[in-house]
Design an enzyme around this catalytic site. Structure first.
Site, PDB file in Angstrom:
ATOM      1  N   GLU A 147       0.789  -1.173  -0.045  1.00  0.00           N
ATOM      2  CA  GLU A 147       0.139   0.035  -0.169  1.00  0.00           C
ATOM      3  C   GLU A 147       0.611   1.358  -0.030  1.00  0.00           C
ATOM      4  OE1 GLU A 147      -3.227   0.787  -0.532  1.00  0.00           O
ATOM      5  OE2 GLU A 147      -4.117  -1.066  -0.580  1.00  0.00           O
ATOM      6  N   GLU A 184       2.455   1.683  -3.398  1.00  0.00           N
ATOM      7  CA  GLU A 184       1.397   1.904  -4.619  1.00  0.00           C
ATOM      8  C   GLU A 184       0.957   3.395  -4.365  1.00  0.00           C
ATOM      9  OE1 GLU A 184      -0.924  -2.068  -4.839  1.00  0.00           O
ATOM     10  OE2 GLU A 184      -2.006  -0.588  -3.878  1.00  0.00           O
ATOM     11  N   GLU A 185       0.815   4.072  -2.935  1.00  0.00           N
ATOM     12  CA  GLU A 185       0.282   5.361  -3.060  1.00  0.00           C
ATOM     13  C   GLU A 185       1.218   6.229  -3.189  1.00  0.00           C
ATOM     14  OE1 GLU A 185      -2.202   5.800   0.421  1.00  0.00           O
ATOM     15  OE2 GLU A 185      -3.552   4.201  -0.209  1.00  0.00           O
TER      16      GLU A 185
END
Length: 163
Positions: free
Chosen positions: A58, A61-62
């Site tokens: 996460e 990805e962010e």
């Protein structure tokens, strides 16, 4: 993943990434209850991953930042409208590079920045979780224990304890 695919028990992860200057990596979400507020990179755990693998995915990805898990530092649990158990494991992470290039996932975020925790503690734009954590000393947490097997009868393909 659509909310209905998660059922009525949700498991999410959030990463508190701290750089060499003591700044925290925060994001401004484009959606949901945290819309336009500083929050930690976060998301839901996929069925094929452990919570520590999910938080690394996460954050990458962010924000574009590759990290290393240091330890689990907290757990948030709540019930939404008496229908959904909403749970989140919070991890302390360090970036693999000294000064990584930040790349906001623009489909979900307005921006990503490094901000000192004292600034976040006083910011009306920071999430409640960030404001609360900025008041704490993050010296202890749960260490990861790997390389153990509770027994083949369970069929785990991955197994970790956090104490």
């Amino acid at each position: 993943m659509a909310r209905e695919d998660r059922g009525s028990i949700w498991l999410g992860v959030a990463g508190l990434v701290v750089n060499h200057r003591g700044e925290w990596l925060v994001v401004k979400k484009r959606y949901g209850g945290l819309h336009g507020r500083w929050s930690f990179p976060a998301g839901f755990v996929n069925k094929e991953e452990t919570i520590d693998e999910a938080v690394l995915r996460e954050v990458k990805e962010e924000t574009g930042v590759e990290c290393k898990v240091e330890k689990m530092i907290g757990f948030r649990s709540g019930v939404i409208h008496n229908k959904i158990s909403d749970n989140m494991a919070i991890f302390l992470l360090t970036p693999k590079e000294k000064d990584p290039i930040l790349q906001a996932q623009l489909s979900e975020l307005y921006e990503v920045q490094w901000i000192h925790p004292e600034v976040l503690r006083l910011s009306e734009e920071a999430s409640v979780m960030i404001q609360e954590l900025a008041q704490k000393k993050i010296a202890v947490g749960f260490q990861t224990i790997e390389g153990i097997n509770p027994g083949v009868v369970f069929g785990y393909t991955s197994y970790k304890l956090f104490f």
